[in-house]
Design a protein around this motif. Sequence first.
Motif, short mmCIF file in Angstrom:
data_model
loop_
_atom_site.label_atom_id
_atom_site.label_comp_id
_atom_site.label_asym_id
_atom_site.label_seq_id
_atom_site.Cartn_x
_atom_site.Cartn_y
_atom_site.Cartn_z
N GLU A 21 0.85 -1.19 0.00
CA GLU A 21 0.00 0.00 0.00
C GLU A 21 0.89 1.25 0.00
O GLU A 21 2.05 1.20 0.42
N LEU A 22 0.35 2.35 -0.47
CA LEU A 22 1.05 3.62 -0.48
C LEU A 22 0.39 4.57 0.50
O LEU A 22 -0.84 4.56 0.67
N VAL A 23 1.19 5.40 1.14
CA VAL A 23 0.70 6.39 2.09
C VAL A 23 1.17 7.76 1.62
O VAL A 23 2.35 7.93 1.29
N THR A 24 0.27 8.74 1.58
CA THR A 24 0.62 10.10 1.17
C THR A 24 0.21 11.09 2.24
O THR A 24 -0.67 10.82 3.06
N CYS A 25 0.87 12.26 2.23
CA CYS A 25 0.42 13.39 3.03
C CYS A 25 0.40 14.62 2.11
O CYS A 25 1.24 14.74 1.22
N ASP A 26 -0.56 15.50 2.33
CA ASP A 26 -0.73 16.63 1.41
C ASP A 26 -0.88 17.94 2.17
O ASP A 26 -0.82 17.97 3.40
N ASP A 27 -1.08 19.02 1.41
CA ASP A 27 -1.15 20.33 2.04
C ASP A 27 -2.51 20.62 2.66
O ASP A 27 -2.77 21.73 3.10
N GLY A 28 -3.38 19.62 2.72
CA GLY A 28 -4.67 19.78 3.37
C GLY A 28 -4.75 19.06 4.69
O GLY A 28 -5.85 18.78 5.17
N SER A 29 -3.61 18.70 5.28
CA SER A 29 -3.56 18.01 6.57
C SER A 29 -4.10 16.59 6.52
O SER A 29 -4.52 16.05 7.53
N ASN A 30 -4.11 16.01 5.33
CA ASN A 30 -4.62 14.65 5.15
C ASN A 30 -3.48 13.65 4.99
O ASN A 30 -2.54 13.89 4.24
N VAL A 31 -3.60 12.53 5.69
CA VAL A 31 -2.75 11.37 5.43
C VAL A 31 -3.66 10.31 4.84
O VAL A 31 -4.68 9.96 5.44
N LYS A 32 -3.30 9.82 3.66
CA LYS A 32 -4.18 8.90 2.95
C LYS A 32 -3.47 7.58 2.69
O LYS A 32 -2.29 7.57 2.33
N ILE A 33 -4.22 6.50 2.88
CA ILE A 33 -3.69 5.17 2.60
C ILE A 33 -4.36 4.68 1.32
O ILE A 33 -5.59 4.71 1.19
N TRP A 34 -3.52 4.22 0.38
CA TRP A 34 -3.99 3.79 -0.94
C TRP A 34 -3.64 2.33 -1.15
O TRP A 34 -2.60 1.86 -0.71
N SER A 35 -4.52 1.62 -1.85
CA SER A 35 -4.22 0.23 -2.21
C SER A 35 -3.05 0.20 -3.19
O SER A 35 -2.66 1.24 -3.74
N ALA A 36 -2.53 -0.99 -3.44
CA ALA A 36 -1.36 -1.12 -4.31
C ALA A 36 -1.63 -0.58 -5.71
O ALA A 36 -0.71 -0.14 -6.40
N ASP A 37 -2.91 -0.60 -6.15
CA ASP A 37 -3.22 -0.10 -7.49
C ASP A 37 -3.85 1.29 -7.47
O ASP A 37 -4.43 1.74 -8.47
N GLY A 38 -3.75 2.00 -6.32
CA GLY A 38 -4.14 3.41 -6.30
C GLY A 38 -5.57 3.70 -5.91
O GLY A 38 -6.09 4.78 -6.21
N LYS A 39 -6.23 2.79 -5.21
CA LYS A 39 -7.59 3.04 -4.72
C LYS A 39 -7.51 3.54 -3.27
O LYS A 39 -6.80 2.96 -2.45
N LEU A 40 -8.26 4.59 -2.95
CA LEU A 40 -8.22 5.16 -1.61
C LEU A 40 -8.87 4.21 -0.61
O LEU A 40 -10.00 3.78 -0.80
N ILE A 41 -8.13 3.90 0.46
CA ILE A 41 -8.61 2.99 1.50
C ILE A 41 -9.06 3.75 2.75
O ILE A 41 -10.10 3.48 3.33
N GLN A 42 -8.25 4.74 3.15
CA GLN A 42 -8.52 5.45 4.41
C GLN A 42 -7.91 6.83 4.36
O GLN A 42 -6.85 7.03 3.76
N THR A 43 -8.58 7.79 4.98
CA THR A 43 -8.04 9.14 5.16
C THR A 43 -7.94 9.43 6.65
O THR A 43 -8.93 9.28 7.37
N ILE A 44 -6.76 9.81 7.10
CA ILE A 44 -6.56 10.20 8.51
C ILE A 44 -6.34 11.71 8.52
O ILE A 44 -5.28 12.20 8.13
N ILE A 45 -7.33 12.44 8.96
CA ILE A 45 -7.23 13.90 9.01
C ILE A 45 -6.44 14.30 10.25
O ILE A 45 -6.70 13.81 11.35
N HIS A 46 -5.48 15.18 10.08
CA HIS A 46 -4.63 15.65 11.17
C HIS A 46 -5.01 17.08 11.56
O HIS A 46 -5.61 17.82 10.75
N PRO A 47 -4.61 17.50 12.76
CA PRO A 47 -4.90 18.88 13.18
C PRO A 47 -4.01 19.92 12.49
O PRO A 47 -4.24 21.11 12.65
N ALA A 48 -2.99 19.49 11.76
CA ALA A 48 -2.07 20.42 11.11
C ALA A 48 -1.49 19.76 9.87
O ALA A 48 -1.66 18.55 9.65
N ILE A 49 -0.82 20.55 9.06
CA ILE A 49 -0.20 20.03 7.85
C ILE A 49 0.84 18.96 8.21
O ILE A 49 1.60 19.13 9.16
N VAL A 50 0.86 17.88 7.45
CA VAL A 50 1.82 16.80 7.65
C VAL A 50 2.86 16.87 6.53
O VAL A 50 2.51 16.88 5.35
#
Length: 753
Positions: free
Chosen positions: A251-280
């Motif tokens: 799986e791939l994990v990303t963080c973006d400028d919207g304070s979101n950490v996202k977990i993606w399946s191996a082929d790029g399907k969104l599995i989970q979003t972990i919203i943070h209190p600040a930019i990651v």
Amino acid sequence: MADKKEVKETRSYILSATLVHASGARDIAVESNNRILVAEANTGTVRVWDKKDPVGWNVTPMTEGNPKLHNGLCMVVASLKDAKGLPSMTYVSGGGDKRAILFSANGIRLGELSGHTNAVHSVSVSSTGLVITGSWDGITREWSGTQKVFQYPAHKNSAVVLGLPTGEIITAGGEGDICIYKNRALVKKVKGAHGHVVRKVVRHPLGFATCANDGTVKVWSNTGDLLIQFVAYGEDTKFVYGLCAVPKTNELVTCDDGSNVKIWSADGKLIQTIIHPAIVRSVQALPNGDIVTAGSDGFARIFTRSTNRTATSQEVQAFEDAAKKDMQEIDLKGLPTEEALMKPGEKDGQVGIFNVQGKAMVYRWNADAFKWDCVGQAMGSGKRKPKAKKTVLNGKEYDHVTKVFITNEHSVMLGWNVDDDPRDVVENFSRLYNLTDDLSHQVYQFVAPKTDPALIRARKDRERIQARERATKHVPNWQKFGMRMFPSTTNVAAMKKRLQKALNAGTAVESDKQAFLLLMSNIENTSKYHTSPFTGGEHKVVLKMVDEFKDKDLLATLDCLRILMQHAAAVSALSGDLKVRKLLLDSLRASGSSKSMLTLTMRVLANLVARRPRTELERKNGIVAADIEKFILDAVSLTGRCVDKKAPASVQVSASVFLANVICWMGSNKIDAMKIVKAVVDIIVPTLKNPGGNAGSNYYYLVAIASAARLNEKALEYIAPLVKIVPEVFSQLPTQTDAVQEAYSDFKKTFSI
């Protein structure tokens, strides 16, 4: 002997631990499941965290040196356990002071890498054990000890770097290009690989992965073939700051400028979003599958799927509550008071925020001293910075509005935003009010300093990407999403059991059985698909299964081949093996092939086309070897019954992916082979003229034909007359999925229908 405590896994990541820092966390290095390092952005320091028990983390103090490593920002930290000529447990940090510092966990300075002319923000290690640094000066340097031994050609404005265990050095820059070097010679340059600054280049089981300020994540083979691509930003975000691959699951994990950490399946399907209190700013994965995030609010957070490693329910709730609100101010009324500090914590390292004398103070429970240690004041950093108040003019909001006198008596209002090109603003305004050249120049001199060139460039890049995406979303497939694969390993245990039983019942000798166990071990360890070898013994036992196994045992062999086509060394050996090729073609020719046989054969072929190593002539000149061209042409020509609308859905979809991958391979390598193009078109077009109801196969048929027409003018001239009737037929189909409708829109645009 006491029974081992069962470890249960959940599908979603849950907070495991909170690690408090004195300033925003910028980057993370993972040494092991029990040691991580976190770079603090503004203090110039690195904190070493060690795990004492299943959930307790404690700082290992740098007793032998000043913990402040950099004057200014500390931007990156990495472990150098694979570097040669350095003591074990050596680490490196890079900073805004243009230096990289080698140090030990207890703070001893081991050396300094000097020479960059801008901040050092990327570090890796080559397969030969040399340290590699990348900088905002655009330069990549190799170091032996503290001596620079090589410098790679410059990128524009920035260089991020990665050393692969297969020997390649990957560099990527501010212009969006990716360069692949081997033995310090350029092997391939992917110009415009991203539409904006590349932020990270990280290892991936299939090769490497990249993320950028264009909001996309891409997975590449080690030779630069695009395998997977997806958009990772949301409506309120654009930049993807960090990226990592999770061991075992891929799986791939990303963080973006919207304070979101996202977990993606191996082929790029969104599995989970972990919203943070600040930019990651950074994400990393531990060997056990846990992930660590570096937040600009001064917290590094660990998340887990193991029920044995989760934080207390109070900590989890506090994190989720903080993430739900922008936290411009911390609500003191909702915090426990100073009296709560009289109660012991539930576990060592537990973090809490308390209302102490009207201030939000962070404390950590110290189990050894049996007390709460004050860490510092909690600052409401905010999930996002509050937007500056804008001025409304003629129903539109602007960052700046001013009055312009176009005559001595007559004035009009002019509005613009900081990311507006001042030349466009003034040109449009001058044309509207017929301004003189002198007055236009005066207005420009006033407007230009109140705009931001970096934001202007970023906006234009986004608009260019969005315009291209608006034109077509899925075509051509080699530019939009790359190869599609069938990567699942969920049935490996059942496959192994059947193959082992058949092998033991056959003519296998002991060496074959040992090679089989090694083969299965390699298949099960997906995180090593790009680096583990494929031995001669493994090759021999695979061919033994190909030669001897029948019926359901042969199905298990095909499934084994499907998985092996993802393994770098295995696909290199097997994709050109004549026995393997014959098995695949014979399976398509045989009139009695079952649904499972056809489905698995097509999936092996789809993965083979996606992962087969390209020759140098193929990569550089688009010239494909005659045996490869014939094999692919034969496979395509035998696909006819698999795309028939009477064929089972799994067969249709698998065949359509294979055909789309063939076109993707031709486009990405600029292969000029009209025989293959015509074969693909002649197989698919009759199906498009009389399509069934399977949305998955319809999608790939449309994408494959429209992409084939983008290969060259000859292809377009051949295909265009054949597809005139397709729109009439598709308009009569039952409602299709959004993806099919978008592919159909791309199809019509391609052929100007």
